[in-house]
Design an enzyme around this catalytic site. Structure first.
Site, PDB file in Angstrom:
ATOM      1  N   ARG A  76       0.844  -1.196  -0.125  1.00 15.16           N
ATOM      2  CA  ARG A  76      -0.121   0.185  -0.009  1.00 15.16           C
ATOM      3  C   ARG A  76       0.814   1.272  -0.059  1.00 15.16           C
ATOM      4  O   ARG A  76       0.464   2.375  -0.670  1.00 15.16           O
ATOM      5  CB  ARG A  76      -0.878   0.033   1.251  1.00 15.16           C
ATOM      6  CG  ARG A  76      -2.035  -0.888   0.928  1.00 15.16           C
ATOM      7  CD  ARG A  76      -3.104  -0.929   2.349  1.00 15.16           C
ATOM      8  NE  ARG A  76      -3.496   0.417   2.484  1.00 15.16           N
ATOM      9  CZ  ARG A  76      -4.039   0.626   3.551  1.00 15.16           C
ATOM     10  NH1 ARG A  76      -4.132  -0.263   4.576  1.00 15.16           N
ATOM     11  NH2 ARG A  76      -4.449   2.177   3.823  1.00 15.16           N
ATOM     12  N   GLN A 107      -9.109  11.055   7.932  1.00 11.89           N
ATOM     13  CA  GLN A 107      -8.915   9.793   8.094  1.00 11.89           C
ATOM     14  C   GLN A 107      -7.844   9.055   7.194  1.00 11.89           C
ATOM     15  O   GLN A 107      -7.606   7.771   7.601  1.00 11.89           O
ATOM     16  CB  GLN A 107     -10.354   8.937   7.926  1.00 11.89           C
ATOM     17  CG  GLN A 107     -11.474   9.442   9.097  1.00 11.89           C
ATOM     18  CD  GLN A 107     -12.727   8.960   8.546  1.00 11.89           C
ATOM     19  OE1 GLN A 107     -13.346   7.810   8.840  1.00 11.89           O
ATOM     20  NE2 GLN A 107     -13.510   9.942   7.586  1.00 11.89           N
ATOM     21  N   HIS A 125      -6.143   8.913  11.906  1.00 12.32           N
ATOM     22  CA  HIS A 125      -5.562   7.360  11.659  1.00 12.32           C
ATOM     23  C   HIS A 125      -4.198   7.258  11.369  1.00 12.32           C
ATOM     24  O   HIS A 125      -3.672   6.071  11.020  1.00 12.32           O
ATOM     25  CB  HIS A 125      -6.511   6.849  10.788  1.00 12.32           C
ATOM     26  CG  HIS A 125      -7.735   6.478  11.072  1.00 12.32           C
ATOM     27  ND1 HIS A 125      -9.058   6.375  10.187  1.00 12.32           N
ATOM     28  CD2 HIS A 125      -8.525   6.853  12.291  1.00 12.32           C
ATOM     29  CE1 HIS A 125     -10.128   6.372  10.976  1.00 12.32           C
ATOM     30  NE2 HIS A 125     -10.014   6.573  12.252  1.00 12.32           N
ATOM     31  N   CYS A 133       7.829   1.837  16.467  1.00 10.74           N
ATOM     32  CA  CYS A 133       8.120   0.632  17.232  1.00 10.74           C
ATOM     33  C   CYS A 133       6.820  -0.109  17.854  1.00 10.74           C
ATOM     34  O   CYS A 133       5.924   0.574  18.257  1.00 10.74           O
ATOM     35  CB  CYS A 133       9.145   0.906  18.594  1.00 10.74           C
ATOM     36  SG  CYS A 133       9.185  -0.483  19.735  1.00 10.74           S
ATOM     37  N   SER A 198     -17.603   7.311   4.135  1.00  5.07           N
ATOM     38  CA  SER A 198     -18.854   6.426   4.343  1.00  5.07           C
ATOM     39  C   SER A 198     -19.566   7.043   5.532  1.00  5.07           C
ATOM     40  O   SER A 198     -20.696   6.528   5.900  1.00  5.07           O
ATOM     41  CB  SER A 198     -18.667   5.178   3.958  1.00  5.07           C
ATOM     42  OG  SER A 198     -17.669   4.636   5.127  1.00  5.07           O
ATOM     43  N   ASN A 222     -19.997  13.557  -1.882  1.00  7.09           N
ATOM     44  CA  ASN A 222     -20.099  12.060  -1.761  1.00  7.09           C
ATOM     45  C   ASN A 222     -20.953  11.672  -3.057  1.00  7.09           C
ATOM     46  O   ASN A 222     -22.162  12.271  -2.958  1.00  7.09           O
ATOM     47  CB  ASN A 222     -20.355  11.585  -0.569  1.00  7.09           C
ATOM     48  CG  ASN A 222     -19.812  10.186  -0.569  1.00  7.09           C
ATOM     49  OD1 ASN A 222     -20.225   9.293  -1.466  1.00  7.09           O
ATOM     50  ND2 ASN A 222     -19.269   9.632   0.625  1.00  7.09           N
TER      51      ASN A 222
HETATM   52  P1  OAD Z   1     -14.818   4.283   3.055  1.00  2.25           P
HETATM   53  O1  OAD Z   1     -14.359   3.183   1.796  1.00  2.25           O
HETATM   54  O2  OAD Z   1     -15.511   3.622   4.182  1.00  2.25           O
HETATM   55  O3  OAD Z   1     -15.852   5.222   2.466  1.00  2.25           O
HETATM   56  C1  OAD Z   1     -15.573   6.075   1.055  1.00  2.25           C
HETATM   57  C2  OAD Z   1     -16.472   6.678   0.929  1.00  2.25           C
HETATM   58  O4  OAD Z   1     -16.027   7.512  -0.215  1.00  2.25           O
HETATM   59  C3  OAD Z   1     -17.800   6.318   0.278  1.00  2.25           C
HETATM   60  O5  OAD Z   1     -19.103   6.769   0.905  1.00  2.25           O
HETATM   61  C4  OAD Z   1     -17.915   6.459  -1.355  1.00  2.25           C
HETATM   62  O6  OAD Z   1     -19.005   6.818  -1.764  1.00  2.25           O
HETATM   63  C5  OAD Z   1     -16.978   7.720  -1.441  1.00  2.25           C
HETATM   64  N1  OAD Z   1     -16.553   8.221  -2.880  1.00  2.25           N
HETATM   65  C6  OAD Z   1     -15.985   7.216  -3.355  1.00  2.25           C
HETATM   66  N2  OAD Z   1     -15.275   7.819  -4.463  1.00  2.25           N
HETATM   67  C7  OAD Z   1     -15.452   9.123  -4.051  1.00  2.25           C
HETATM   68  C8  OAD Z   1     -14.972  10.400  -4.906  1.00  2.25           C
HETATM   69  N3  OAD Z   1     -14.223  10.321  -6.155  1.00  2.25           N
HETATM   70  N4  OAD Z   1     -15.063  11.636  -4.339  1.00  2.25           N
HETATM   71  C9  OAD Z   1     -15.887  11.705  -3.202  1.00  2.25           C
HETATM   72  N5  OAD Z   1     -16.305  10.481  -2.527  1.00  2.25           N
HETATM   73  C10 OAD Z   1     -16.108   9.375  -2.902  1.00  2.25           C
HETATM   74  O7  OAD Z   1     -13.704   5.146   3.482  1.00  2.25           O
HETATM   75  P2  OAD Z   1     -13.733   5.876   4.934  1.00  2.25           P
HETATM   76  O8  OAD Z   1     -14.996   6.559   5.202  1.00  2.25           O
HETATM   77  O9  OAD Z   1     -12.490   6.923   4.792  1.00  2.25           O
HETATM   78  O10 OAD Z   1      -9.879   2.932   8.843  1.00  2.25           O
HETATM   79  O11 OAD Z   1     -13.259   4.975   5.809  1.00  2.25           O
HETATM   80  C11 OAD Z   1     -13.326   5.388   7.404  1.00  2.25           C
HETATM   81  C12 OAD Z   1     -11.949   4.170   7.882  1.00  2.25           C
HETATM   82  O12 OAD Z   1     -12.348   2.922   7.614  1.00  2.25           O
HETATM   83  C13 OAD Z   1     -10.648   4.332   7.334  1.00  2.25           C
HETATM   84  O13 OAD Z   1      -9.999   5.352   7.599  1.00  2.25           O
HETATM   85  C14 OAD Z   1     -10.195   3.085   7.368  1.00  2.25           C
HETATM   86  C15 OAD Z   1     -11.165   2.239   7.079  1.00  2.25           C
HETATM   87  O14 OAD Z   1     -11.441   0.986   7.840  1.00  2.25           O
HETATM   88  C16 OAD Z   1      -8.791   2.150   9.289  1.00  2.25           C
HETATM   89  O15 OAD Z   1      -8.096   1.564   8.846  1.00  2.25           O
HETATM   90  C17 OAD Z   1      -8.602   2.412  10.913  1.00  2.25           C
END
Ligand code: OAD
Length: 253
Positions: A76, A107, A125, A133, A198, A222
């Protein structure tokens, strides 16, 4: 090309983004999607549609198989290093110069907001490009990581510990000071923009509602509806790059 409805909303939001505005942006992985970094929960393309978080993103997974977890994060990291900020990141940088204050609460662990030039970024995050470490959480010099042939490299700080990515895994607490700063910013902002999240992973998911409860205008960007949508004053159903560019263009003289 933006539809008329989104164009109208961009103009109306822009009317709240004058020189007195205090802005808090909460970004999620959708913000980085147009930079080529996959989201977590999008069907088919999302990381969690291919992998199980409990195998790769928990302290127990690292204890069970540190090599597997380290290699996955190295993979990644390569994607993150190859990615470039997009027009939406740059629009936020321009907006920062036009308002009283702007903080990005993210995030995302990819550092793209900082690389694009945003001045104040709170990483809820962590950051995938840093290593710490596994026992003491002290930062580890990237040169040490590069020089080690091992996966994961041993920690230079504590015998028997490993290097691990400086990210928050499921089951781990968010960095307390960063979260406190984020809460303070959200409770005092005049406009909160939630972009590309999301809004299902707590505590980050609950943060925009703090802003709303404190009287801020809440804007969601979104393409999809989320649990946050019903609380938002405006929902721009466009990718981040397009919506942020339109919104900030509407603020510019
Ligand atoms: P998600 O994958 O849960 O959500 C991504 C969001 O972005 C969805 O609602 C999509 O509809 C939207 N999306 C996709 N393409 C887009 C674009 N071009 N412009 C705007 N929006 C778009 O990701 P996060 O909400 O970031 O945590 O997830 C939260 C946390 O869950 C992450 O930080 C990570 C994950 O597991 C950890 O790893 C602790």
């Amino acid at each position: 090309m933006l539809n008329d409805e989104t164009q109208r909303m961009a103009r109306e939001v822009a009317a709240h983004l004058g020189p007195q505005a205090t802005v808090a942006v909460l970004s999620g992985s959708g913000m980085s999607a147009e930079s080529g970094i996959p989201t977590f929960r999008d069907a088919q393309t999302g990381i969690w549609s291919k992998f199980r978080p409990e195998d790769l993103a928990t302290p127990a997974a690292f204890t069970r198989d540190p090599g597997k977890v380290w290699r996955w994060y190295q993979h990644r990291r390569k994607g993150v290093m190859a990615a470039q900020p997009h027009a939406g990141h740059r629009a936020l940088v321009r907006l920062e110069a036009m308002v009283a204050s702007l903080v990005v609460i993210t995030q995302n662990v990819d550092g793209l907001h900082q690389r694009s030039g945003s001045g104040r970024v709170l990483e809820l995050h962590g950051n995938i490009l840093r290593s710490v470490c596994s026992t003491s959480r002290r930062l580890i010099d990237p040169a040490w990581i590069a020089a080690s042939g091992q996966q994961p490299p041993p920690s230079p700080h504590i015998n028997g510990a490993y290097a691990r990515p400086d990210v928050v895994w499921f089951g781990e607490a968010l960095p307390g000071l960063v979260l406190d700063e984020a809460v303070a910013a959200l409770e005092s902002c005049s406009v909160c923009i939630a972009v590309g999240t999301s809004a299902v992973v707590q505590p980050a998911a609950g943060l925009p509602r703090l802003a709303k409860r404190s009287g801020a205008l809440l804007v969601e960007i979104n393409p999809q509806r989320t649990p946050l949508s019903r609380y938002a004053d405006y929902c721009l159903r466009e990718p981040a790059g397009i919506a942020l560019t339109a919104m900030v263009a509407a603020c510019e003289p």
